[in-house]
Scaffold this motif. Structure first.
Motif, PDB file in Angstrom:
ATOM      1  N   ALA A   1       0.833  -1.204   0.000  1.00 33.24           N
ATOM      2  CA  ALA A   1       0.000   0.000   0.000  1.00 33.24           C
ATOM      3  C   ALA A   1       0.869   1.255   0.000  1.00 33.24           C
ATOM      4  N   ASP A   2       1.950   1.231   0.760  1.00 33.24           N
ATOM      5  CA  ASP A   2       2.851   2.380   0.815  1.00 33.24           C
ATOM      6  C   ASP A   2       3.538   2.597  -0.533  1.00 33.24           C
ATOM      7  N   PHE A   3       3.923   1.500  -1.199  1.00 34.13           N
ATOM      8  CA  PHE A   3       4.566   1.602  -2.508  1.00 34.13           C
ATOM      9  C   PHE A   3       3.584   2.179  -3.540  1.00 34.13           C
ATOM     10  N   ALA A   4       2.318   1.740  -3.456  1.00 33.10           N
ATOM     11  CA  ALA A   4       1.303   2.269  -4.368  1.00 33.10           C
ATOM     12  C   ALA A   4       1.111   3.769  -4.151  1.00 33.10           C
ATOM     13  N   ALA A   5       1.086   4.189  -2.879  1.00 38.84           N
ATOM     14  CA  ALA A   5       0.952   5.618  -2.570  1.00 38.84           C
ATOM     15  C   ALA A   5       2.144   6.407  -3.099  1.00 38.84           C
ATOM     16  N   LEU A   6       3.349   5.833  -2.975  1.00 42.09           N
ATOM     17  CA  LEU A   6       4.560   6.489  -3.476  1.00 42.09           C
ATOM     18  C   LEU A   6       4.493   6.674  -4.987  1.00 42.09           C
ATOM     19  N   ILE A   7       4.044   5.646  -5.703  1.00 34.73           N
ATOM     20  CA  ILE A   7       3.948   5.719  -7.166  1.00 34.73           C
ATOM     21  C   ILE A   7       2.969   6.812  -7.581  1.00 34.73           C
ATOM     22  N   VAL A   8       1.805   6.841  -6.926  1.00 32.09           N
ATOM     23  CA  VAL A   8       0.788   7.842  -7.269  1.00 32.09           C
ATOM     24  C   VAL A   8       1.310   9.251  -7.006  1.00 32.09           C
ATOM     25  N   GLN A   9       1.954   9.448  -5.856  1.00 34.06           N
ATOM     26  CA  GLN A   9       2.495  10.770  -5.530  1.00 34.06           C
ATOM     27  C   GLN A   9       3.608  11.177  -6.499  1.00 34.06           C
ATOM     28  N   SER A  10       4.449  10.228  -6.878  1.00 36.43           N
ATOM     29  CA  SER A  10       5.542  10.526  -7.796  1.00 36.43           C
ATOM     30  C   SER A  10       5.023  10.887  -9.187  1.00 36.43           C
ATOM     31  N   VAL A  11       4.000  10.163  -9.635  1.00 36.00           N
ATOM     32  CA  VAL A  11       3.396  10.464 -10.937  1.00 36.00           C
ATOM     33  C   VAL A  11       2.792  11.869 -10.923  1.00 36.00           C
ATOM     34  N   GLY A  12       2.089  12.188  -9.844  1.00 31.13           N
ATOM     35  CA  GLY A  12       1.500  13.521  -9.721  1.00 31.13           C
ATOM     36  C   GLY A  12       2.559  14.605  -9.664  1.00 31.13           C
ATOM     37  N   GLY A  13       3.623  14.350  -8.908  1.00 32.78           N
ATOM     38  CA  GLY A  13       4.696  15.333  -8.798  1.00 32.78           C
ATOM     39  C   GLY A  13       5.412  15.538 -10.122  1.00 32.78           C
ATOM     40  N   ALA A  14       5.642  14.430 -10.848  1.00 36.04           N
ATOM     41  CA  ALA A  14       6.297  14.542 -12.156  1.00 36.04           C
ATOM     42  C   ALA A  14       5.416  15.308 -13.140  1.00 36.04           C
ATOM     43  N   ALA A  15       4.113  15.034 -13.104  1.00 37.93           N
ATOM     44  CA  ALA A  15       3.192  15.738 -13.999  1.00 37.93           C
ATOM     45  C   ALA A  15       3.185  17.230 -13.703  1.00 37.93           C
ATOM     46  N   ALA A  16       3.216  17.575 -12.413  1.00 32.28           N
ATOM     47  CA  ALA A  16       3.232  18.989 -12.030  1.00 32.28           C
ATOM     48  C   ALA A  16       4.541  19.655 -12.425  1.00 32.28           C
ATOM     49  N   ALA A  17       5.661  18.926 -12.288  1.00 32.47           N
ATOM     50  CA  ALA A  17       6.967  19.500 -12.611  1.00 32.47           C
ATOM     51  C   ALA A  17       7.125  19.754 -14.108  1.00 32.47           C
ATOM     52  N   MET A  18       6.513  18.888 -14.931  1.00 33.77           N
ATOM     53  CA  MET A  18       6.656  19.021 -16.387  1.00 33.77           C
ATOM     54  C   MET A  18       5.541  19.829 -17.024  1.00 33.77           C
ATOM     55  N   ALA A  19       4.599  20.320 -16.205  1.00 31.45           N
ATOM     56  CA  ALA A  19       3.451  21.056 -16.745  1.00 31.45           C
ATOM     57  C   ALA A  19       3.867  22.390 -17.341  1.00 31.45           C
ATOM     58  N   ASP A  20       3.214  22.746 -18.429  1.00 30.61           N
ATOM     59  CA  ASP A  20       3.498  24.020 -19.093  1.00 30.61           C
ATOM     60  C   ASP A  20       2.542  25.121 -18.647  1.00 30.61           C
ATOM     61  N   THR A  21       1.421  24.715 -18.061  1.00 33.00           N
ATOM     62  CA  THR A  21       0.423  25.700 -17.634  1.00 33.00           C
ATOM     63  C   THR A  21       0.102  25.500 -16.160  1.00 33.00           C
ATOM     64  N   HIS A  22      -0.472  26.548 -15.575  1.00 35.90           N
ATOM     65  CA  HIS A  22      -0.851  26.469 -14.169  1.00 35.90           C
ATOM     66  C   HIS A  22      -1.933  25.424 -13.949  1.00 35.90           C
ATOM     67  N   GLU A  23      -2.863  25.313 -14.884  1.00 38.05           N
ATOM     68  CA  GLU A  23      -3.958  24.349 -14.747  1.00 38.05           C
ATOM     69  C   GLU A  23      -3.428  22.912 -14.757  1.00 38.05           C
ATOM     70  N   ALA A  24      -2.458  22.649 -15.617  1.00 37.40           N
ATOM     71  CA  ALA A  24      -1.878  21.307 -15.691  1.00 37.40           C
ATOM     72  C   ALA A  24      -1.114  20.966 -14.420  1.00 37.40           C
ATOM     73  N   SER A  25      -0.415  21.946 -13.871  1.00 38.42           N
ATOM     74  CA  SER A  25       0.325  21.700 -12.630  1.00 38.42           C
ATOM     75  C   SER A  25      -0.632  21.439 -11.470  1.00 38.42           C
ATOM     76  N   GLU A  26      -1.801  22.092 -11.491  1.00 39.81           N
ATOM     77  CA  GLU A  26      -2.797  21.871 -10.442  1.00 39.81           C
ATOM     78  C   GLU A  26      -3.348  20.452 -10.515  1.00 39.81           C
ATOM     79  N   LYS A  27      -3.527  19.940 -11.737  1.00 42.34           N
ATOM     80  CA  LYS A  27      -3.994  18.566 -11.899  1.00 42.34           C
ATOM     81  C   LYS A  27      -2.972  17.589 -11.315  1.00 42.34           C
ATOM     82  N   GLY A  28      -1.695  17.886 -11.539  1.00 40.00           N
ATOM     83  CA  GLY A  28      -0.657  17.042 -10.961  1.00 40.00           C
ATOM     84  C   GLY A  28      -0.685  17.051  -9.445  1.00 40.00           C
ATOM     85  N   SER A  29      -0.936  18.220  -8.870  1.00 42.86           N
ATOM     86  CA  SER A  29      -0.999  18.312  -7.411  1.00 42.86           C
ATOM     87  C   SER A  29      -2.180  17.524  -6.862  1.00 42.86           C
ATOM     88  N   HIS A  30      -3.280  17.474  -7.612  1.00 39.74           N
ATOM     89  CA  HIS A  30      -4.446  16.705  -7.170  1.00 39.74           C
ATOM     90  C   HIS A  30      -4.147  15.198  -7.182  1.00 39.74           C
TER      91      HIS A  30
END
Length: 199
Positions: free
Chosen positions: A54-83
């Protein structure tokens, strides 16, 4: 600036706590094995595998969200990553909550000496006695070997105290991170360095 802050979130506030919680789950499984499996509703191996997964699954989800936010070109896309990151934190909080409930249940059974099942020695399992009287005598001897409370050495007690403190701090961190990310990358909580540093 946004990319560096998001990358910092991934490295310092997501990856490190996830390994900390995984260590907590593994250590608690070891403690159950030392004190007595008969006081736990889950066996040590099952306990560790379930919560570390369960902890590994949570880590993967958080990492995917963080990566999406870091690579986002717009504020809206970065907000989706944070969610997405918030979803990962919620998964982690749910695992920690269940962990706390099972941990409390285990300690209550140990301190009150109320096993949830009979503990057999390895030799008993390997060569089960055919005579019912011998089986009854073996169970009696096993019980006389010491209650779970008697097996709580000072080292194990200190480790339990450390686990409880670590659990409290990780839980507080998870609540803070959830509030922080729900407010967005430019929210009042996220841009507050005095709050960001300790959590």
């Amino acid at each position: 600036m946004l990319i560096s802050r998001a990358f910092n979130s991934i490295c310092s506030t997501i990856i490190a706590p996830s390994f900390m919680t995984a260590a907590m789950f593994i250590i608690m499984g070891r403690i159950i094995g030392l004190v007595g499996e008969e006081y736990s509703r889950l066996r040590p191996r099952t306990y560790s595998i379930l919560f570390v997964t369960a902890d590994f699954a949570a880590l993967i989800v958080q990492s995917v969200g963080g990566a999406a936010a870091a690579m986002a070109d717009t504020h809206e896309a970065s907000e989706k990553g944070s969610h997405v990151m918030v979803a990962g934190i919620i998964i982690q909080m749910a695992a920690i909550t269940i962990y706390c409930i099972i941990q409390a249940d285990f300690l209550w059974h140990v301190l009150s000496d109320r096993p949830v099942r009979i503990r057999f020695s390895r030799s008993a399992v390997a060569t089960p006695p055919s005579d019912p009287e011998d089986a009854s005598r073996m169970v009696s001897l096993e019980k006389q070997a010491g209650s779970g409370r008697a097996r709580l050495t000072s080292n194990i007690k200190n480790m339990l105290i450390g686990l409880i403190l670590a659990t409290v701090f990780i839980y507080i961190r998870s609540i803070y991170r959830t509030i922080e990310l729900l407010g967005g990358w430019k929210g009042k909580v996220y841009v507050n360095e005095k709050l960001f540093s300790p959590f």
